[in-house]
Design an enzyme around this catalytic site. Structure first.
Site, PDB file in Angstrom:
ATOM      1  N   TRP A 103     149.409 133.984  33.040  1.00 30.79           N
ATOM      2  CA  TRP A 103     148.338 134.787  34.002  1.00 30.79           C
ATOM      3  C   TRP A 103     147.163 133.631  33.785  1.00 30.79           C
ATOM      4  CZ3 TRP A 103     143.313 135.884  31.831  1.00 30.79           C
ATOM      5  CH2 TRP A 103     142.336 136.346  32.866  1.00 30.79           C
ATOM      6  N   GLU A 125     151.840 137.076  36.329  1.00 33.73           N
ATOM      7  CA  GLU A 125     150.800 138.127  36.421  1.00 33.73           C
ATOM      8  C   GLU A 125     149.695 138.275  37.215  1.00 33.73           C
ATOM      9  OE1 GLU A 125     148.913 138.997  32.645  1.00 33.73           O
ATOM     10  OE2 GLU A 125     148.045 140.991  33.429  1.00 33.73           O
ATOM     11  N   LYS A 149     146.545 139.805  39.753  1.00 29.13           N
ATOM     12  CA  LYS A 149     145.239 140.612  39.521  1.00 29.13           C
ATOM     13  C   LYS A 149     144.361 140.859  40.812  1.00 29.13           C
ATOM     14  CE  LYS A 149     141.670 140.456  36.131  1.00 29.13           C
ATOM     15  NZ  LYS A 149     141.252 140.098  34.651  1.00 29.13           N
ATOM     16  N   HIS A 160     152.260 145.379  31.268  1.00 27.93           N
ATOM     17  CA  HIS A 160     151.134 145.126  30.485  1.00 27.93           C
ATOM     18  C   HIS A 160     150.535 146.539  30.722  1.00 27.93           C
ATOM     19  CE1 HIS A 160     149.847 140.794  30.003  1.00 27.93           C
ATOM     20  NE2 HIS A 160     151.085 140.997  29.416  1.00 27.93           N
ATOM     21  N   ASP A 209     140.156 147.747  30.310  1.00 23.95           N
ATOM     22  CA  ASP A 209     141.104 147.372  28.976  1.00 23.95           C
ATOM     23  C   ASP A 209     140.635 148.751  27.876  1.00 23.95           C
ATOM     24  OD1 ASP A 209     142.998 145.047  29.649  1.00 23.95           O
ATOM     25  OD2 ASP A 209     141.027 144.383  30.049  1.00 23.95           O
TER      26      ASP A 209
HETATM   27  C1  RNT Z   1     143.683 139.762  32.140  1.00 27.21           C
HETATM   28  C2  RNT Z   1     145.363 139.816  32.056  1.00 27.21           C
HETATM   29  C3  RNT Z   1     145.801 139.170  30.686  1.00 27.21           C
HETATM   30  C4  RNT Z   1     145.116 139.243  29.677  1.00 27.21           C
HETATM   31  C5  RNT Z   1     145.376 138.758  28.416  1.00 27.21           C
HETATM   32  C6  RNT Z   1     144.572 138.332  27.340  1.00 27.21           C
HETATM   33  O1  RNT Z   1     143.250 140.348  33.261  1.00 27.21           O
HETATM   34  O2  RNT Z   1     145.620 141.161  32.168  1.00 27.21           O
HETATM   35  O3  RNT Z   1     146.979 139.568  30.679  1.00 27.21           O
HETATM   36  O4  RNT Z   1     144.476 140.498  29.385  1.00 27.21           O
HETATM   37  O5  RNT Z   1     146.382 137.461  28.544  1.00 27.21           O
HETATM   38 ZN    ZN Z   2     147.487 141.736  31.316  1.00 28.40          ZN
END
Ligand code: RNT
Ligand code: ZN
Length: 416
Positions: free
Chosen positions: A185, A224, A226, A284, A294
């Site tokens: 990511w 990943e 976003k 995740h 988070d």
């Molecule tokens: C960030 C991503 C990523 C991080 C971690 C720490 O938006 O979700 O996965 O949270 O790599």
């Molecule tokens: Zn993540």
């Protein structure tokens, strides 16, 4: 809870589920085989052991609860404490900044497998398989753009870093006799409007091609996407469309971070869509509150639906189950225990659904009958099966882990 009560409740639950065609003993075995990759970064608010710099890259840990892990020994102790309160065998997901750097500054383009040798040994000693992540954030060269940076020096620096991380993942995978799942990511994006969307994305694509050119047998690549990062709200280079297309075209594994979508978008609904085109998925599991905040994973509807969709797709073996949240506002061991157990409860409820019966009803057009089962499964005694699972695994049943965590806080965390 008294052991005999758990056993009695389980016997009743077992009979009730048998009436629906579900074998709860089999479900217990399946749940035993369900391994969650616990994210090492909940223990210290994504600090890592590289430097004491700020967390950057559009992510943020809020809260200042005392007792966070300050070094490798503390982090390992915390993980082991959490694991002792969670049923089953679980993996540990490491970020590059958690290497064993021996007190020296090892830059991201210098990291080597040797910096993870002690982790590999720790994993072996504690029956914990390891996963891995490259780290683009919290570094002087992070800026707004890393792998998508038009500046060749900066881009090459991050390509070198990511290539090294893949080599480390390969060594970890080889040593543990099980593929190391490596997630990529990067935070790349723009705070302001930009006219260079295509340019940045084509640079990121070229960087990925360069990074993935080396083939490995003992690690797997996940990518990943976003929606946005803090301070990078206007544009994200690695969007979901970008990585979905890349994964489908290149046989890579998309990572579904449940905090990375529009608030009304369903991550669960992506499972069946993506799995028709990509080999596997990485998760995740997080809990976004209004944004990618988070919060600690709980047994909420979106997570239940996500796991149910995996089981309904017959894709249990095609998914890697990681957690990703960093809550600095509560006891961090508690955060691990609640989040991991919540993921397991969601998986249990997915496994215990009378899916075959529901599928039959649906295919015959018996829709009210199917809807009845959707409703009934919510009130079936799945919790008796969960308690039985904890008992079988010799970990606290119900909320009995509270005093254990309080004791650890008193004796260990509060002294930090
Ligand atoms: C960030 C991503 C990523 C991080 C971690 C720490 O938006 O979700 O996965 O949270 O790599
Ligand atoms: Zn993540």
């Amino acid at each position: 809870m008294k052991e005999e009560l758990v056993l009695k409740a389980y016997e009743i639950a077992k009979e009730r589920y048998a009436e629906k065609g579900i074998d709860t003993d089999k479900v217990l075995d399946q749940l035993q085989d369900f391994h969650v990759s616990m994210h090492c970064w909940q223990a210290d608010d994504v600090g890592g052991f590289e430097s004491a710099g700020d967390l950057t890259g559009g992510i943020q840990a809020t809260g200042n609860y005392p007792g966070k892990a300050r070094n490798m020994a503390e982090l390992q102790a915390d993980i082991l404490k959490a694991k002792s309160l969670i049923p089953g065998m679980h993996r540990l997901n490491l970020h590059e900044i958690y290497g064993d750097f021996g007190g020296k500054f090892v830059d991201r383009n210098e990291v080597e497998p040797k910096h993870f040798q002690s982790w590999i040994e720790w994993g072996k000693e504690h029956g914990t398989k390891l996963d891995f992540n490259s780290t683009s954030f919290s570094h002087p060269k992070s800026g707004n753009l890393s792998l998508a940076n038009p500046d060749k020096d900066i881009r090459d620096f991050w390509i070198e870093h990511t290539q090294r991380c893949r080599a480390i993942a390969e060594e970890i995978g080889k040593a543990q006799g099980d593929p190391c799942i490596m997630n990529l990511w990067v935070h790349d994006g723009c705070k302001e409007q930009s006219v260079n969307h295509y340019l940045y994305r084509s640079i990121l694509k070229d960087s990925l091609d360069e990074i993935f050119a080396q083939k490995y047998d003992n690690m797997k690549d996940c990518i990943e996407g976003k929606l946005f990062g803090i301070g990078l709200e206007s544009f994200t280079v690695g969007s979901h469309d970008f990585y979905t297309a890349y994964a489908a075209a290149n046989g890579k594994i998309p990572t579904i971070d449940t905090g990375h979508y529009h608030p009304t978008e369903s991550p669960a609904d992506k499972v069946s869509a993506l799995l028709n085109f990509v080999p596997e998925l990485m998760l995740h599991v997080s809990r976004p509150i209004r944004w990618d905040s988070d919060h600690v994973t709980i047994m909420d509807d979106p997570t239940l639906e996500l796991f149910a969709e995996i089981v309904r797709a017959g894709a249990l073996e095609r998914v890697h189950y990681g957690l990703d949240y960093f809550d600095g506002a509560i006891n961090r061991i508690g955060a691990y225990v609640i989040g991991t157990r919540a993921a397991q409860k969601c998986m249990l409820r997915a496994l215990i659904e009378p899916t075959e019966r529901m599928r039959e009803y649906e295919l015959k057009g018996q829709i009210f009958q199917e809807l009845t089962l959707f409703e009934e499964t919510k009130v079936m005694p799945w919790n008796a099966v969960w308690d039985m699972f904890c008992l079988k695994n010799n970990v606290p049943v119900g909320d009995a882990f509270i005093p254990e965590i309080e004791k650890y806080e008193r004796e260990v965390l509060s002294k930090r």
